[in-house]
Design a protein around this motif. Sequence first.
Motif, short mmCIF file in Angstrom:
data_model
loop_
_atom_site.label_atom_id
_atom_site.label_comp_id
_atom_site.label_asym_id
_atom_site.label_seq_id
_atom_site.Cartn_x
_atom_site.Cartn_y
_atom_site.Cartn_z
N MET A 55 41.71 27.49 43.58
CA MET A 55 41.80 28.53 42.56
C MET A 55 42.42 29.79 43.15
O MET A 55 42.49 30.81 42.47
CB MET A 55 40.39 28.88 42.06
N GLY A 91 46.60 34.01 37.30
CA GLY A 91 45.79 34.51 36.19
C GLY A 91 45.89 33.61 34.96
O GLY A 91 44.91 33.41 34.24
N ARG A 94 43.88 30.17 36.08
CA ARG A 94 42.44 30.30 36.22
C ARG A 94 41.77 30.43 34.86
O ARG A 94 42.17 31.23 34.04
CB ARG A 94 42.08 31.56 37.03
N GLY A 95 40.74 29.64 34.68
CA GLY A 95 39.97 29.73 33.45
C GLY A 95 40.66 29.09 32.27
O GLY A 95 40.04 28.74 31.28
N PHE A 102 29.59 27.27 39.19
CA PHE A 102 29.10 27.65 40.51
C PHE A 102 27.66 27.22 40.72
O PHE A 102 26.99 26.74 39.82
CB PHE A 102 29.23 29.16 40.69
N ASN A 110 27.25 37.85 34.35
CA ASN A 110 27.17 39.30 34.47
C ASN A 110 25.91 39.81 33.73
O ASN A 110 25.81 39.65 32.51
CB ASN A 110 28.42 39.92 33.86
N LEU A 125 41.82 36.45 26.11
CA LEU A 125 42.90 36.66 27.07
C LEU A 125 43.88 35.49 27.10
O LEU A 125 45.09 35.68 27.02
CB LEU A 125 42.28 36.86 28.47
N HIS A 126 43.35 34.27 27.21
CA HIS A 126 44.23 33.13 27.42
C HIS A 126 44.80 32.56 26.13
O HIS A 126 45.93 32.12 26.09
CB HIS A 126 43.48 32.00 28.14
N CYS B 213 33.04 36.54 41.14
CA CYS B 213 33.86 35.36 41.42
C CYS B 213 34.08 34.56 40.14
O CYS B 213 35.18 34.08 39.87
CB CYS B 213 33.15 34.51 42.48
N VAL B 214 33.02 34.44 39.34
CA VAL B 214 33.13 33.72 38.06
C VAL B 214 34.13 34.43 37.14
O VAL B 214 34.96 33.78 36.50
CB VAL B 214 31.75 33.63 37.37
N ARG B 216 36.64 36.24 37.99
CA ARG B 216 38.00 35.97 38.48
C ARG B 216 38.40 34.53 38.15
O ARG B 216 39.55 34.28 37.80
CB ARG B 216 38.05 36.18 39.99
N ALA B 217 37.45 33.62 38.26
CA ALA B 217 37.75 32.21 37.96
C ALA B 217 38.10 32.02 36.50
O ALA B 217 38.73 31.03 36.12
CB ALA B 217 36.58 31.33 38.35
N LYS B 218 37.69 32.98 35.65
CA LYS B 218 38.06 32.90 34.24
C LYS B 218 39.49 33.37 34.03
O LYS B 218 40.01 33.32 32.93
CB LYS B 218 37.12 33.77 33.39
N GLY B 219 40.10 33.92 35.06
CA GLY B 219 41.47 34.39 34.95
C GLY B 219 41.58 35.84 34.50
O GLY B 219 42.67 36.31 34.18
N LEU B 220 40.45 36.57 34.46
CA LEU B 220 40.52 37.97 34.04
C LEU B 220 41.31 38.78 35.07
O LEU B 220 41.32 38.44 36.26
CB LEU B 220 39.10 38.55 33.92
N THR B 221 41.95 39.85 34.62
CA THR B 221 42.75 40.65 35.56
C THR B 221 41.82 41.43 36.49
O THR B 221 40.66 41.69 36.16
CB THR B 221 43.62 41.67 34.79
N GLU B 222 42.35 41.81 37.64
CA GLU B 222 41.55 42.56 38.60
C GLU B 222 41.03 43.85 37.98
O GLU B 222 39.94 44.31 38.30
CB GLU B 222 42.38 42.89 39.85
N ARG B 228 35.40 46.90 34.54
CA ARG B 228 34.42 46.54 33.51
C ARG B 228 33.24 45.77 34.11
O ARG B 228 32.10 46.17 33.99
CB ARG B 228 35.08 45.72 32.41
N TYR B 229 33.56 44.65 34.75
CA TYR B 229 32.47 43.80 35.26
C TYR B 229 31.70 44.49 36.39
O TYR B 229 30.48 44.59 36.34
CB TYR B 229 33.02 42.45 35.74
#
Lengths: 603, 313, 271
Positions: A55, A91, A94-95, A102, A110, A125-126, B213-214, B216-222, B228-229
């Motif tokens: 990833m 980007g 991913r996802g 995990f 969160n 987003l995607h 990490c999750v 980021r794994a979703k593809g969200l931007t930095e 936000r997170y």
Amino acid sequence: MKDIVSVDHLRVEFATDSGPVVGVEDVLFTIAPGETVCVVGESGSGKSVTSLSLMRLVEFGGGTIVAGALRFRREDGTELDVAAASPAVMGEVRGNEIGMIFQEPMTALNPVFTIERQLTDGLMLHKGLSQAQASARALELLKSVRVPEPERRLKQYPHELSGGMRQRVVIAMAMACEPKLLIADEPTTALDVTIQAEILALINRLKRENGMAVLFITHDMAVVAQMADRVVVMYRGKTVETGTVDQIFTAPKEDYTRALLAAVPKLGEMKGKPAPERMRLIGDESARAARVAPVARKPQVLLEVKNLTTRFPVKGGILRRTLAQVHAVEDVSFTLNVGETLALVGESGCGKSSCGRSILRLVKPTSGEVWIGGRDIGALSPYDLRKARADMQMVFQDPFASLNPYRRLKDQVAEPIVNFGLANGAALKARVEELFDRVHLPRAFLNRFPHELSGGQRQRVAIARALAVNPKLIVADEAVSALDVSVQAQVLNLMMELQEDLGLSYLFISHDMAVMERIAHQVGVMYLGRIVEIGSRAAVFDNPTHSYTKQLLSAVPIADPTKRRFADDLAFKPIKSPIFPLGHQPAPSVYTEVAPGHFVLKD
Amino acid sequence: MTYVVNRLLSVILTLFLITLVTFAVTNILPGDVAMMIMGTQSNEAALEGLRQSLGLNDPLIVQYGRWIGGLLTGDLGNSLIFKKPIAELLVQKAVASAIIVVMSMTIALALAVPLGVWAAVHRDKWQDTVSSSASLMGVSLPDFFWGIVMILVFARWLVWFPSSGIVEPSEDFLGALRYAFLPSLALGLGLMAHLTRMTRSTMTGILGQEFICVARAKGLTERTVIWRYALGNAIGPVITIAGLQIGYLFGSIIVMESLFGYTGMGWLTYQALLNRDLPLIQATVVVIAAVVMITNLLVDLLYVLIDPRVKLG
Amino acid sequence: MKRFKTTKGLIGIFLLTIIALVAILGPMILPPDAATKMDMLARRSPPNWNHLLGTDQLGRDMLARVILGARTSLEIAVSAVLMSIVLGLPLGLVSGYSGGWNDNVLMRLVDTLLAFPALLLALTISAVLGPNVQNTIIAIGVAFTPYLARIIRGEALKVAQMPYVEAARASGTTDGMIMLRHVLPNILPAVIVQATISLAFAILAEAGLSFLGLGTQPPAASWGLMIQASRDQLDVAPWTALVPGAAVALTVLGLNMFGDVLRDILDPKSK
């Protein structure tokens, strides 16, 4: 058929203060569409680094892909060089095209966002969905992962959900964009066995329905046997062996794989055997030869527990008044014979640990009697209790936390001897050396500190400390749970050897049914503070009678790919809360004797 | 609801203990109050007269009872040096100090949060070194030294702001802000250094957690991941720490207001201490401690709004 | 960053060594009247060969005064921190280890004391007792005690729940021995780190107290006093503020740098 993932001679390094450290150095495997590949290895094998590299998440932890190729076939058929892809392309992937779940459901969500927000942000987003469309899809996802009351869950925060439910939400999040590949990194390691079974079954169904490939990272050979189409065995950053699950389990080619498999107990393999047996260890012939002989003597009772009850207050308010009580141990009775092992098994929160601590009086029981060698421990004065502790010792779960980091090992092993004034000077030194020999630790370790030892070695020190005052009873609270499987087998064999030689009795507290089947004489199954079923190992494992025992045994993964059990959705009864209001008087435990010595709780 | 009731009871208990501690520190410690007021050279008859008039010859419990009774009815007695009712003085000075506290906290937070986040995101890189070194310098200088530098630079050399004095906010609000600016900036800079360090370490901890990490794994931007997170989780602890700094701030305003001749609560406290005006010392100390405690309580309540894991009741 | 940390630690140790040497040896080497001798012809003279750091409004040598001030500041800060450890350590240790009712009462009291800003508490105690060196030590020491007690209690509470403490209890170790052999050694690193940080705060507090005239009294030399005296002559003699200011800053910086590195070394969590 074109593979969707190919990993070729991957090498990942981590920058540290003392120069680069290799995370993985030579990993190669492929994943075909729709197949489950399990990457298995002990701690430090680099299996998680591999999945994070795929990833490109590894770089957030300070890692760099320095050599090798990682290729991923995208939805449009083009092949992506993952190691060289731009952040923007990653980007998109991913996802969207790769989903990931995990290990820790408690920390993977969160805590300050609602479930809805966390499920929908990836979709918006995607897939460019509107808020309303995304919410509708989120609801659909929660239904597909079988979360009860999905509408209400959307508005809730993670802390309001149980661990199993959170892991379902994490899976729903990973599945949101219908990825072609799902990476699952130890997704059930932190979960209880019945919840593990449910989650494994869920992953199997989602994989079947969506035709996606799964990369499953685990340390547990039993889970591999249940899930894998193909297996990649890793050791110290390298691929040791790859093959189909049948090949790996029936004809492993490499010594390491053979050793790993040998050390894994298989639930059911002890059927028809009269006595516990040592763990198999390749290269340790003595282990194979020695076998715990059936206790020939007439059974002699060492420990008798009568109606033991322990409740903990739930306090609150300014005056710290007791508002409710946790009924941790509720009317528990059993006996343990000299030289035998009683296994207390159950899932987290069932009260098995509190039971062990109450017996040793590390917590004060609310009521009940504990007789050891003809003395009621509960009736002793503080002074006599301290003296009585010489007869009963404990070995703890976490070998890293149960030794004082600032004391030399010899002083820690000597402490109980000094406490009871049993020896001093040269005699003390000789005794400590003898104990180190006894647990097969080199005397060179005497002057060392705990951090210089491995987990298995520390656990040997903890055992030596427990043995120091010649106890009759040792309470082992998940004593091998934190260890890698081969180390676990060695420590268990040591404990069985000590039992043979010294006539020790063990009260073994564990969640691991397959291990307990191998080492226990008697087994008690605990649920909500009570023993629901107790009897000889053969009686409980071969003829489980209580509904909870049956449920528990049916959820244990078996390290044998021909005995798969998690194809269809499973839904076990969730465990109830052990917290009751003040003044709640539960009914006493009443048992039916279904066979001589085999008791089952009447519901 | 039980939570609120419990919390209120706890506040009342703490307030009671605060009065007790104040009274103990000012009355039980060795030292003759009358002599403190009149000086060691005064004659015995005058001292005795003062003791009588202040009620110092009564048993301590009676003195305490009289004082607490006054506190409850809003009668704090008269200041010995200002010859005015203390309650009147306090109300007047409190507004001036509130301006400084709010202004310096705003300056500190507005600078510290971005700087701390920046350092945490670029952990172990040059950005972190710069931010860490700057905040280390900041926490190492006494804040009155900052005050002197401010006076030198902004008042003497640049002449942008007045170096001392105060304007009543009721007369000229902008003028009041102008006079409050330099002391607030000096306080804010010291505070900022602390808060930057705290923000950095909180953010570093959060960025290491699995849900990041999750995300980021979703593809969200930095940008989403960090602002936000991560910050969504860090803001609660940062505000709590900022709330705890209120105590530190109330200590520092004593020095800073005196340095800038800014006649607020801090200056008033200082005058009381310097002139051994016992009734005024007791009143200012109790009020400051109570304000600090109540601010912390408000921050706790604010936390409930920010973090869904903490629930009232 | 590794390099930054090592450099930071080395600078910290370097600064502290220099300052400690100056504070200890300086007063022995200097002529007894070096800090009080008034050079009336050279009042407020900028740094020059006769007076390396210039002179103050009375023509006294700034270098000599800043050296004597080092001794005053360090003496007061070290004694005050020692006092707060002597008071706070047993309080926090027993409270955190034994828990229960004692702990509730003690911590309620500590929480109340924490509502008083440390500087305000110190100022008040100093004003009531009468300002001098000894009372300044008492004032700062008492004002810092609740902070130390709170932190030590938290650490003791954490350690008391570790399995090795339970293991010691299970093998018949008495509570006193557990506190001495298991709890104390394990909280000691945290205490040392906290002591270093407290020392930095104590230097600042002493400077603040003296600056306000409620700490060290003239004619004794103290950094806070020197800054106080410089206030009215900032434009004509800025060095009179900068010299003692830099002395405070370098000392506190050295302590903070050393404390940061110490924390990184002693606290495995922060790695």
